[in-house]
Design a protein around this motif. Sequence first.
Motif, PDB file in Angstrom:
ATOM      1  N   LYS A  66      -4.751  12.451  27.858  1.00 47.19           N
ATOM      2  CA  LYS A  66      -5.685  13.390  28.475  1.00 47.19           C
ATOM      3  C   LYS A  66      -6.349  12.766  29.704  1.00 47.19           C
ATOM      4  CE  LYS A  66      -9.200  16.708  27.106  1.00 47.19           C
ATOM      5  NZ  LYS A  66     -10.066  17.181  26.039  1.00 47.19           N
ATOM      6  N   LYS A  76      -3.848  12.725  32.528  1.00 51.26           N
ATOM      7  CA  LYS A  76      -3.624  14.058  33.082  1.00 51.26           C
ATOM      8  C   LYS A  76      -4.801  14.533  33.922  1.00 51.26           C
ATOM      9  CE  LYS A  76      -0.373  15.936  29.727  1.00 51.26           C
ATOM     10  NZ  LYS A  76      -0.179  16.922  28.673  1.00 51.26           N
ATOM     11  N   GLU A  77      -5.992  14.320  33.442  1.00 50.16           N
ATOM     12  CA  GLU A  77      -7.175  14.844  34.130  1.00 50.16           C
ATOM     13  C   GLU A  77      -7.779  13.847  35.106  1.00 50.16           C
ATOM     14  OE1 GLU A  77      -9.871  16.325  31.221  1.00 50.16           O
ATOM     15  OE2 GLU A  77      -8.400  17.710  30.385  1.00 50.16           O
TER      16      GLU A  77
END
Length: 135
Positions: free
Chosen positions: A86, A89-90
Amino acid sequence: MYVWLKKSPKLKKAIRGGKDIARARAENALYELALNGDRQALFFWLKNNYRECYSDKPLSPAEADLMSQKARLAKLQADLAEAQLKAIKEDQGGQSEQLNRLLDSLKEAVLDEGISPENIVPNDNGFIIDDISDQ
């Protein structure tokens, strides 16, 4: 051999990697046999992967505690891997803080289980516990 392993981290890592590959191949072969209808392979796989449900005899208190500890460690590893993905990705600051908190809780859990942090080794699927003794 143990002296060589202690003196050469590269040798230790190579042997550990070879063991991991061999273990994964054997597990995959057994799993494929079980999926393709080999009843004996299926029973063996279930008894060893879901021992608490499919064992012929009940777990001892020590075995049940060990299974519980392994499950908690696996959950922490899964949470850590999910947070890492996560964060990648972010790529946001808040995710980095969450990842650091998960890393800290993983370290605490590992120390609570009596596992040396040096024995937690990253691999392609997350982390493994080094089972080669330095003694």
